[in-house]
Every structure is written in structure tokens, then in C-alpha cells.
Design a protein around this motif. Structure first.
Motif, PDB file in Angstrom:
ATOM      1  N   GLN A   1      -4.726  -1.436 -35.625  1.00  0.00           N
ATOM      2  CA  GLN A   1      -6.032  -1.881 -35.150  1.00  0.00           C
ATOM      3  C   GLN A   1      -6.275  -3.344 -35.496  1.00  0.00           C
ATOM      4  O   GLN A   1      -6.801  -4.108 -34.679  1.00  0.00           O
ATOM      5  CB  GLN A   1      -7.133  -0.991 -35.732  1.00  0.00           C
ATOM      6  N   ALA A   2      -5.887  -3.744 -36.723  1.00  0.00           N
ATOM      7  CA  ALA A   2      -6.049  -5.146 -37.124  1.00  0.00           C
ATOM      8  C   ALA A   2      -5.175  -6.048 -36.261  1.00  0.00           C
ATOM      9  O   ALA A   2      -5.608  -7.137 -35.841  1.00  0.00           O
ATOM     10  CB  ALA A   2      -5.691  -5.305 -38.603  1.00  0.00           C
ATOM     11  N   MET A   3      -3.950  -5.620 -35.961  1.00  0.00           N
ATOM     12  CA  MET A   3      -3.063  -6.400 -35.098  1.00  0.00           C
ATOM     13  C   MET A   3      -3.653  -6.531 -33.691  1.00  0.00           C
ATOM     14  O   MET A   3      -3.548  -7.587 -33.057  1.00  0.00           O
ATOM     15  CB  MET A   3      -1.688  -5.735 -35.026  1.00  0.00           C
ATOM     16  N   LEU A   4      -4.283  -5.473 -33.213  1.00  0.00           N
ATOM     17  CA  LEU A   4      -4.883  -5.492 -31.886  1.00  0.00           C
ATOM     18  C   LEU A   4      -6.063  -6.459 -31.832  1.00  0.00           C
ATOM     19  O   LEU A   4      -6.238  -7.189 -30.851  1.00  0.00           O
ATOM     20  CB  LEU A   4      -5.333  -4.079 -31.511  1.00  0.00           C
ATOM     21  N   LEU A   5      -6.873  -6.468 -32.874  1.00  0.00           N
ATOM     22  CA  LEU A   5      -7.997  -7.407 -32.935  1.00  0.00           C
ATOM     23  C   LEU A   5      -7.504  -8.849 -32.927  1.00  0.00           C
ATOM     24  O   LEU A   5      -8.053  -9.705 -32.215  1.00  0.00           O
ATOM     25  CB  LEU A   5      -8.829  -7.154 -34.192  1.00  0.00           C
ATOM     26  N   LEU A   6      -6.473  -9.125 -33.709  1.00  0.00           N
ATOM     27  CA  LEU A   6      -5.935 -10.481 -33.767  1.00  0.00           C
ATOM     28  C   LEU A   6      -5.322 -10.881 -32.430  1.00  0.00           C
ATOM     29  O   LEU A   6      -5.548 -11.990 -31.944  1.00  0.00           O
ATOM     30  CB  LEU A   6      -4.887 -10.575 -34.871  1.00  0.00           C
TER      31      LEU A   6
ATOM     32  N   TYR B   1      -8.744   2.271 -28.700  1.00  0.00           N
ATOM     33  CA  TYR B   1      -8.146   2.391 -30.024  1.00  0.00           C
ATOM     34  C   TYR B   1      -9.191   2.339 -31.140  1.00  0.00           C
ATOM     35  O   TYR B   1      -8.833   2.393 -32.317  1.00  0.00           O
ATOM     36  CB  TYR B   1      -7.107   1.287 -30.242  1.00  0.00           C
ATOM     37  N   PHE B   2     -10.454   2.218 -30.787  1.00  0.00           N
ATOM     38  CA  PHE B   2     -11.527   2.120 -31.791  1.00  0.00           C
ATOM     39  C   PHE B   2     -12.600   3.144 -31.450  1.00  0.00           C
ATOM     40  O   PHE B   2     -13.537   2.872 -30.708  1.00  0.00           O
ATOM     41  CB  PHE B   2     -12.113   0.701 -31.819  1.00  0.00           C
ATOM     42  N   ASP B   3     -12.419   4.351 -31.996  1.00  0.00           N
ATOM     43  CA  ASP B   3     -13.318   5.435 -31.634  1.00  0.00           C
ATOM     44  C   ASP B   3     -14.707   5.279 -32.236  1.00  0.00           C
ATOM     45  O   ASP B   3     -15.699   5.545 -31.577  1.00  0.00           O
ATOM     46  CB  ASP B   3     -12.710   6.772 -32.074  1.00  0.00           C
ATOM     47  N   ARG B   4     -14.785   4.874 -33.494  1.00  0.00           N
ATOM     48  CA  ARG B   4     -16.093   4.819 -34.154  1.00  0.00           C
ATOM     49  C   ARG B   4     -16.609   3.402 -34.355  1.00  0.00           C
ATOM     50  O   ARG B   4     -17.766   3.218 -34.678  1.00  0.00           O
ATOM     51  CB  ARG B   4     -16.015   5.513 -35.513  1.00  0.00           C
ATOM     52  N   HIS B   5     -15.785   2.412 -34.176  1.00  0.00           N
ATOM     53  CA  HIS B   5     -16.202   1.026 -34.424  1.00  0.00           C
ATOM     54  C   HIS B   5     -15.884   0.155 -33.216  1.00  0.00           C
ATOM     55  O   HIS B   5     -15.450  -0.982 -33.367  1.00  0.00           O
ATOM     56  CB  HIS B   5     -15.520   0.472 -35.676  1.00  0.00           C
ATOM     57  N   ARG B   6     -16.087   0.700 -32.039  1.00  0.00           N
ATOM     58  CA  ARG B   6     -15.719  -0.018 -30.823  1.00  0.00           C
ATOM     59  C   ARG B   6     -16.553  -1.286 -30.631  1.00  0.00           C
ATOM     60  O   ARG B   6     -16.046  -2.323 -30.215  1.00  0.00           O
ATOM     61  CB  ARG B   6     -15.858   0.902 -29.608  1.00  0.00           C
TER      62      ARG B   6
END
Length: 476
Positions: A47-52, A173-178
Motif C-alpha cells: 500500500q505504501a509503495m502504491l501511494l508513492l 487496495y484501500f478498503d478502510r482508508h480510501r
């Protein structure tokens, strides 16, 4: 089990491709045609890699789109390496308009493609390669029509292929923190415009247009390698050839006949076209106004573009927060109306101080429309129609962005970019600037009318939506 939350975070939808908020009661179960499929939750590292990756991608795509006015000022000036582009604002602005327009209009083609293609990494990298190729080849051009092939068509097609896969797939990929995740990714857009304006002007001043384009192209491609390696379909979420939900996702990319019969859809479409057409005019002519009318340096023009981008980014967050209190449609209408007012009141016949106020205030008000249009789509048409309507609206906005700046260029016509000196050699004198200022005032009126008409359209959509739902609410 998966439920869809009608409340959509405004900050998660600043740009096309974002999805309405879907909240999973379990991270590893999805319902597909009545059967349970256990889905392995993504790791925090991924998830962190996806955000970056998303932030890096949007930094380049949105950033380069937002600073085309600096390219335009160079191409149309006496320093230009393309002689038939000098003084041709309409023709040169069409280059940037096509590039940015194809970026957004590509949504109507990319969404079905993403649902069909399993190897999404290849699509993403191919788009970045084509986008970079367009920039690099533009460094070798000698005629304006060469720019249409390179910095317009190649760049625009590539940027759309680069942009939409990540923006479409990242939310699942972000179910609760989209909301937080997409807000983090989209923050790269404002930062991109702010930084790119300063970097581009530095490259132009120190290395020239050819190397500026080559450096941007290579930089974009180098960033795209790790970005494209990160993105992939999430197994079990119906995106890919092997999924039983792929056909459902393809169907959602088409607007159903019931919506096509609604006045809200047509007036929202007209408003989206007009707002996009009007929105790009200040971005493309901010730098040239600084040089031609205010007789300031190119670097000052780039600084104004940078400030506008930074303010616009912050405004998207602020407008989203305000919308939670007074309603998303209300905030959208207010932003559209005030952006038109700022053009008429602050840009028309503006001296330096008032123009700086315009740069800031337009960034504040224009950011509201860009942030809130997707969230109002969810409210008006329902979450089940979000993907189809959002794709069509951004296709229409892409067409609109191809319309506004070139027409403004026709109104402006050909004129000198050099400061006009008075008899005593004062470069800040307005002697002889009368005809140029009148042309820019005509551009301002044209731009203000586009934005005002867009505000009227979204206001009428608000009324039609309340009528169709059978009740009026002050907060909507």
C-alpha cells in the motif's frame, strides 16, 4: 461482505479515475454473483509503495499539463526555436490543449481497456514511454505542425495510458482508508504544478528548450519504470481477463439510457465542457500576460503559475472540508460562480497588484470545481452509475479543454512579447500597451462568460436534481 458508502470523501476525487468510497466489512471476502471468494488483503508495504507510485505519476502528468503556458510563452516569443510559432497563440495553445484534452478524454477508452487487460504493468509503462517519446521528439522539431504530432498527440495519448491504470486500480487496495490514500496520491498534482513551473523555467534559462524537453522526457521515463512495476490488478476484485466480474465492470463504463433521458446529465455535461474550456485559459495565458502586459520577466510568469498551482492544490482540500458542512453541490456552485467573478473583477485590465490577487484567488475558487465534480456525480446519479458518468464527464472535459485556450488565442491574435519602452526608456511604462491590453481584456471577457455559463449550468442541475428527488434540501 462489501457495502458501498454513499458518503464520498471530496479529497479522494480531485481528478478523473478515482472511484466512490467502498467500505469493506471484511478485508478478505468479496461477493461475486452470490458466491464467496476469499481475497488476500494487501500488505502495508505494498500500500505504501502504491501511494508513492501514484504520487510520482501524478506529479509528472498533472504537473506538465499545468505548466504548458510556460512552453507557450517560449514558443510564441522571439526566442522561439520554431519560427512559424512566433506570435501564434491560437496555434500553439492548441498543442497544449490537445495534449491535456487527450489525457482526460482517454478515460472513455482506458476504463474498458483496464477491465479487459491482465498485464496492466505493460499498459502503464507503454503509456509513459509514449508520453516521454512525445516530449523528447518535440525537442527536435522545427515546424509547428511537428509539435502537434509530438507534444500534442504522442504526449496526450501516452499520458492517458500512464494515468488511468493507476488511478483506477489504486482505490480498491484501500478498503478502510480510501479517502486518505487517494488524497495522498492526488496531492502530487498541486505539488507537480508548483515544482514543474520553477524547474521548467530554470531548464529554459540554463539549457534551452531542446534540453528542457529531453530532460523532462527522460525524467518521466525513469520515474515510470518503478511506477509501472508496482501497479497490478487485485485478484478477486473483478479487474482482469480471468474475473467473472469483468463483464460487469465493462457494462458500468457505458451510460444507461435512463440517465441519457435526464436533464441533469445533459446540463452537467454542458457545464463540464464550459468549465474545462474556461479553466485552462488563465493557466495558458497567465505567463504571457505577465510578460506582454505587465512587462515582467519570464521567471516572474513562471512563479505566478507555480503559486496558482500550489494554491489550487490547497483549495481542493479546503473546499472538500467546506462541502461537508454546506453541501457538495452548494460548494461546487459557489466555486464555479466565484471563479467567474474573480476573472471579471481581478483580471480585467489588471495592474500588477490586482493580477497577483487574481493568481491567488482564481487558484482558490477553481480548485473547488475540480475537487467536487466527482463527488456530486455520486450524489446525483448514484454510486452504481459513478464509473460510467465519471468517465463520460471527463471525456467531455477533455474536449472542453481543447476548445477554450485556442479560441482565446484567436481573440488575442499575434503581438510582440517584448516590453514596450517609453521615450525615457522606462520598461515598466504602459505606453503603447493599449491595443495589447484591449485584446487581453477581450480574452478575459470570453473566459469569464465561459465560467459564468458553467456556474449557471451546475446551478440548474442542483434544481433539477431536487425536483427529480421530490424534495428540496438546503444542504446538498
Amino acid at each position: 461482505m462489501t457495502r458501498i458508502n454513499g458518503h464520498t470523501d471530496a479529497n479522494s476525487h480531485n481528478d478523473p479515475g478515482a472511484a466512490p468510497e467502498i467500505v469493506s466489512e471484511s478485508n478478505d471476502i468479496d461477493l461475486v454473483e452470490g458466491r464467496q471468494h476469499f481475497i488476500k488483503p494487501p500488505t502495508k508495504t505494498y500500500q505504501a509503495m502504491l501511494l508513492l507510485a501514484g504520487s510520482m505519476m501524478i506529479f509528472h502528468v498533472i504537473g506538465i499539463n499545468q505548466v504548458f503556458g510556460i512552453f507557450q510563452e517560449f514558443y510564441t516569443s522571439s526566442r522561439s526555436n520554431i519560427k512559424d510559432a512566433q506570435g501564434q497563440d491560437a496555434l500553439v495553445s492548441l498543442v497544449g490543449s490537445i495534449g491535456a484534452g487527450l489525457t482526460w478524454s482517454g478515460s472513455i477508452f482506458m476504463n474498458p481497456l483496464i477491465a479487459r487487460i491482465d498485464n496492466i504493468k505493460l499498459v502503464t509503462f507503454s503509456g509513459a514511454f509514449i508520453m516521454s517519446l512525445g516530449l523528447i521528439l518535440a525537442s527536435f522539431v522545427t515546424r509547428i505542425w511537428h509539435l502537434y504530432l509530438t507534444q500534442a498527440l504522442l504526449y496526450g495519448l501516452g499520458s492517458s495510458m500512464y494515468y488511468f491504470p493507476l488511478m483506477t486500480l489504486a482505490p480498491i487496495y484501500f478498503d478502510r482508508h480510501r479517502g486518505f490514500a487517494m488524497g495522498t496520491i492526488l496531492a502530487g498534482s498541486g505539488v507537480g504544478g508548483l515544482v514543474m513551473a520553477l524547474v521548467l523555467q530554470f531548464l529554459l534559462d540554463h539549457y534551452g528548450i531542446q534540453w528542457a524537453l529531453r530532460i523532462l522526457g527522460v525524467w518521466n521515463l525513469a520515474v515510470a519504470v518503478p511506477v509501472s512495476m508496482v501497479i497490478r490488478h487485485r485478484v478477486g476484485y473483478g479487474l482482469g481477463l480471468q474475473s467473472q466480474r469483468a463483464s460487469q465492470n465493462r457494462a458500468r463504463t457505458m451510460v444507461n439510457n435512463a440517465l441519457l433521458r435526464k436533464g441533469t446529465f445533459w446540463y452537467q455535461s454542458i457545464g463540464a465542457f464550459l468549465q474545462a474550456a474556461g479553466n485552462v485559459v488563465p493557466l495558458y495565458y497567465m505567463s504571457s500576460y505577465t510578460v506582454s502586459v505587465l512587462a515582467l520577466s519570464d521567471s516572474k510568469g513562471s512563479l505566478f503559475v507555480s503559486i496558482n498551482s500550489g494554491v489550487n492544490s490547497l483549495s481542493r482540500i479546503a473546499m472538500g472540508l467546506l462541502a461537508d458542512y454546506i453541501g457538495r453541490q452548494n460548494t461546487l456552485i459557489g466555486g464555479a460562480m466565484l471563479s467567474a467573478v474573480s476573472v471579471f473583477a481581478l483580471w480585467y485590465n489588471a495592474p500588477q497588484a490586482r493580477f497577483i490577487a487574481f493568481v491567488v484567488m482564481y487558484g482558490v475558487y477553481a480548485g473547488g470545481y475540480n475537487a467536487l465534480l466527482p463527488t456530486t456525480i455520486t450524489e446525483i446519479y448514484g454510486v452504481e452509475n459513478y464509473a460510467s458518468v465519471n468517465g463520460v464527464m471527463y471525456f467531455i472535459r477533455g474536449l472542453g479543454s481543447m476548445f477554450g485556450a485556442p479560441i482565446a488565442g484567436l481573440i488575442l491574435g499575434s503581438h510582440s512579447r517584448s516590453p514596450i519602452l517609453s521615450n525615457n526608456g522606462d520598461s515598466t511604462s504602459t505606453v503603447g500597451l493599449g491595443p495589447i491590453k484591449r485584446r487581453y481584456n477581450d480574452v478575459v471577457i470570453f473566459d469569464g462568460m465561459l465560467l459564468l455559463a458553467a456556474a449557471v449550468c451546475v446551478g440548474y442541475v442542483r434544481w433539477l436534481d431536487a425536483r427529480d428527488k421530490g424534495s428540496w434540501r438546503w444542504k446538498a
